[in-house]
Motif scaffolding. Sequence first.
Motif, mmCIF file in Angstrom:
data_model
loop_
_atom_site.group_PDB
_atom_site.id
_atom_site.type_symbol
_atom_site.label_atom_id
_atom_site.label_comp_id
_atom_site.label_asym_id
_atom_site.label_seq_id
_atom_site.Cartn_x
_atom_site.Cartn_y
_atom_site.Cartn_z
ATOM 1 N N THR A 150 32.738 -55.687 33.388
ATOM 2 C CA THR A 150 31.821 -56.810 33.293
ATOM 3 C C THR A 150 32.459 -57.898 32.456
ATOM 4 O O THR A 150 33.153 -57.612 31.477
ATOM 5 N N ASP A 151 32.244 -59.130 32.866
ATOM 6 C CA ASP A 151 32.705 -60.266 32.073
ATOM 7 C C ASP A 151 31.621 -60.745 31.122
ATOM 8 O O ASP A 151 31.832 -61.666 30.344
ATOM 9 N N GLY A 152 30.460 -60.135 31.212
ATOM 10 C CA GLY A 152 29.355 -60.548 30.359
ATOM 11 C C GLY A 152 29.587 -60.173 28.907
ATOM 12 O O GLY A 152 30.209 -59.160 28.596
ATOM 13 N N TYR A 190 42.925 -58.452 32.599
ATOM 14 C CA TYR A 190 41.488 -58.202 32.455
ATOM 15 C C TYR A 190 41.242 -57.187 31.338
ATOM 16 O O TYR A 190 41.839 -56.107 31.321
ATOM 17 N N ASN A 191 40.360 -57.520 30.415
ATOM 18 C CA ASN A 191 40.058 -56.644 29.279
ATOM 19 C C ASN A 191 38.878 -55.735 29.621
ATOM 20 O O ASN A 191 37.723 -56.052 29.335
ATOM 21 N N ALA A 192 39.178 -54.600 30.213
ATOM 22 C CA ALA A 192 38.125 -53.662 30.603
ATOM 23 C C ALA A 192 37.703 -52.760 29.447
ATOM 24 O O ALA A 192 36.580 -52.260 29.413
ATOM 25 N N GLY A 193 38.603 -52.530 28.495
ATOM 26 C CA GLY A 193 38.304 -51.618 27.396
ATOM 27 C C GLY A 193 37.281 -52.186 26.435
ATOM 28 O O GLY A 193 37.152 -53.402 26.277
ATOM 29 N N MET A 194 36.540 -51.301 25.787
ATOM 30 C CA MET A 194 35.583 -51.714 24.761
ATOM 31 C C MET A 194 35.615 -50.686 23.634
ATOM 32 O O MET A 194 35.733 -49.485 23.870
ATOM 33 N N VAL A 195 35.540 -51.174 22.402
ATOM 34 C CA VAL A 195 35.518 -50.288 21.244
ATOM 35 C C VAL A 195 34.684 -50.948 20.159
ATOM 36 O O VAL A 195 34.650 -52.176 20.042
ATOM 37 N N CYS A 196 33.994 -50.128 19.390
ATOM 38 C CA CYS A 196 33.133 -50.664 18.336
ATOM 39 C C CYS A 196 32.986 -49.625 17.230
ATOM 40 O O CYS A 196 32.957 -48.421 17.491
ATOM 41 N N ALA A 197 32.913 -50.109 15.998
ATOM 42 C CA ALA A 197 32.628 -49.254 14.842
ATOM 43 C C ALA A 197 31.624 -49.984 13.970
ATOM 44 O O ALA A 197 31.787 -51.175 13.693
ATOM 45 N N CYS A 198 30.594 -49.280 13.552
ATOM 46 C CA CYS A 198 29.552 -49.921 12.749
ATOM 47 C C CYS A 198 28.952 -48.905 11.790
ATOM 48 O O CYS A 198 28.548 -47.814 12.201
ATOM 49 N N LEU A 209 22.620 -44.955 22.449
ATOM 50 C CA LEU A 209 23.258 -46.267 22.381
ATOM 51 C C LEU A 209 22.869 -47.063 23.623
ATOM 52 O O LEU A 209 22.911 -46.545 24.741
ATOM 53 N N ILE A 210 22.485 -48.317 23.412
ATOM 54 C CA ILE A 210 22.085 -49.193 24.517
ATOM 55 C C ILE A 210 22.850 -50.506 24.390
ATOM 56 O O ILE A 210 22.794 -51.166 23.350
ATOM 57 N N ILE A 211 23.568 -50.867 25.447
ATOM 58 C CA ILE A 211 24.291 -52.136 25.477
ATOM 59 C C ILE A 211 23.736 -52.975 26.618
ATOM 60 O O ILE A 211 23.705 -52.532 27.766
ATOM 61 N N LYS A 212 23.317 -54.180 26.287
ATOM 62 C CA LYS A 212 22.819 -55.114 27.298
ATOM 63 C C LYS A 212 23.773 -56.289 27.373
ATOM 64 O O LYS A 212 24.062 -56.930 26.369
ATOM 65 N N THR A 213 24.280 -56.569 28.573
ATOM 66 C CA THR A 213 25.219 -57.672 28.733
ATOM 67 C C THR A 213 24.472 -58.953 29.070
ATOM 68 O O THR A 213 23.278 -58.938 29.392
ATOM 69 N N SER A 214 25.200 -60.062 29.022
ATOM 70 C CA SER A 214 24.596 -61.348 29.356
ATOM 71 C C SER A 214 24.228 -61.437 30.829
ATOM 72 O O SER A 214 23.500 -62.339 31.240
#
Length: 557
Positions: A150-152, A190-198, A209-214
């Motif tokens: 997704t590009d969102g 294209y940047n398909a990867g996603m990573v997050c730390a919080c 975990l819930i991710i909502k894109t634009s």
Amino acid sequence: MSGWLVSAANKPVISVAIENENNTPISVFYDFFERDDLITALNLSDAVNAYGFTLVIERSESDFTKLVFKIDNKEIVASSLEPVIIDSPDVILAALGTKKASFLRQVQEGFNNTLDTSDKPTDPTSISHYFDLCIITDSNLLYFNGWALTDGAMSDIIVEDEEGKGYQVTECFRYLRTDINTKFGLADNYNAGMVCACRLPTDFLPEKLIIKTSENRIMTSDVDSSGSSQLSKTKILKDYLSFVNVHKARFFDNGQPAILRHLADIWQAESIMDNLLPEVGMFGDVNMQPLVSVIIPIYGRYDFLQHQLLAFSNDTDMQNHEVIYVLDDPRIEREFNITCHGVFNTFNHPFKTIYAGKNLGFAGANNLGASIASGQYILALNSDVMPSSSGWLSRLVNKFESLDSPGILGTKLVYEDDTIQHIGMVFQDDAYYPGIWMNYHPHKGMPSHLIKKKETELTELVTGACMLMEKEFFISVGGFDTRYILGDFEDSDLCLKAYKHNKKIYIDTKESLYHLERLSQNLVDSGDWKYKLTLLNSLYQKDKWGDAIEEVKQQNV
């Protein structure tokens, strides 16, 4: 659904209906691809056709036994089907081979007829995603990585607990996944990867975990808490940094704020010193009113204690000071304690130890040592720095007291062949990463007798391997900044604090100590994660101090 079939006909017709509802037909989308391997494996004649197929059914329920499958009007017994739910669309799409694009168009055209127009995806791959990892550690760090087509923007990220209460999470960092780009035929950049730390509140226990894109798409994952205690901060750092490409064009121009926030949360930078219950050890009769408290962090290499304490025990001046060893590596706690008892029994030189029960990093370890320091002065000293003569420390103190507005005094450090390792340090604009200030050691590697310097002179910076300062100053500026991770730029940062308080930085060239340089750390490691970490630490220094570094350079011209 996917599988294979053998037929004398070319591409037989597949139909699906619902049992006991007048065999009501339902929407089904499928495509075939040739399976020549089956012809060989089953020893079939050339007149027979073997096909692989992938089939998509528009069905909200998961009770597959109610479905009636027919191939060329021949019914397939539903009880023979053993469905497996596959969360990863790449497993399905990989089976299509070159038919992937046409199949996706067929699926989109079919489903778009039943979707509300406000929910129609502009690209069917925009709903494809997969979580490789989604965990909560025992220190309540949420960490996940995976990929999403997704590009969102992924700025609306929430975790929920079992009661449905939510907590907003920092944004994802998107990175290149060449494996995904190749599999889905995407653009090379294209940047398909996603990573997050919080870091989450200590009383919040996430389950989902819930991710909502634009694009109004939803991605969800369960949060796994099993086995999280096995993932140390360093392991997560390594994993995270494996996704970061610091060589990407213009990587440093925008500061990559998401990465710096994630690293700070992984490292627990803001709270790393909170709620510590350190263990303090006393070996021998330690001087209760020392002139200098020598603080020496121990990480990886604990055997240097015997070499340092041998030198200290042969120097009667060291009786005027105290030595504090800070264990900063839980992996070697037992070996460290055994070594401490052994070297004290051998050399009979008193010293203190302190251990927080976890890795604090260079900054945190020195700050912890300072918390039990009794001296008027503090000397931050690496465990791989060895004196070359007696009385050196009191001579440095006398020199410090004679200087104009001293903040920090460093001294000359040499390698075992008497070539220069450190004789002052300066900020240098990095040629590979313009705008990033690196710490540079002039004259490094040159024979020390060829370097003509004043006995004591001003310098921009001094290394944290050996720096003398008043304890009152060190405490008043908050010590070393713990946001730098694993020992980079804490020393130059402390020098900048000294400048901010109108103090000066000096280097003494008369004294000479041996420095084995970074052998105090265990650097036998694979990958380039420490190099990346150094660059990101330098980025934090740049963001923190801004134009102050340039002002220091102009001041010392």
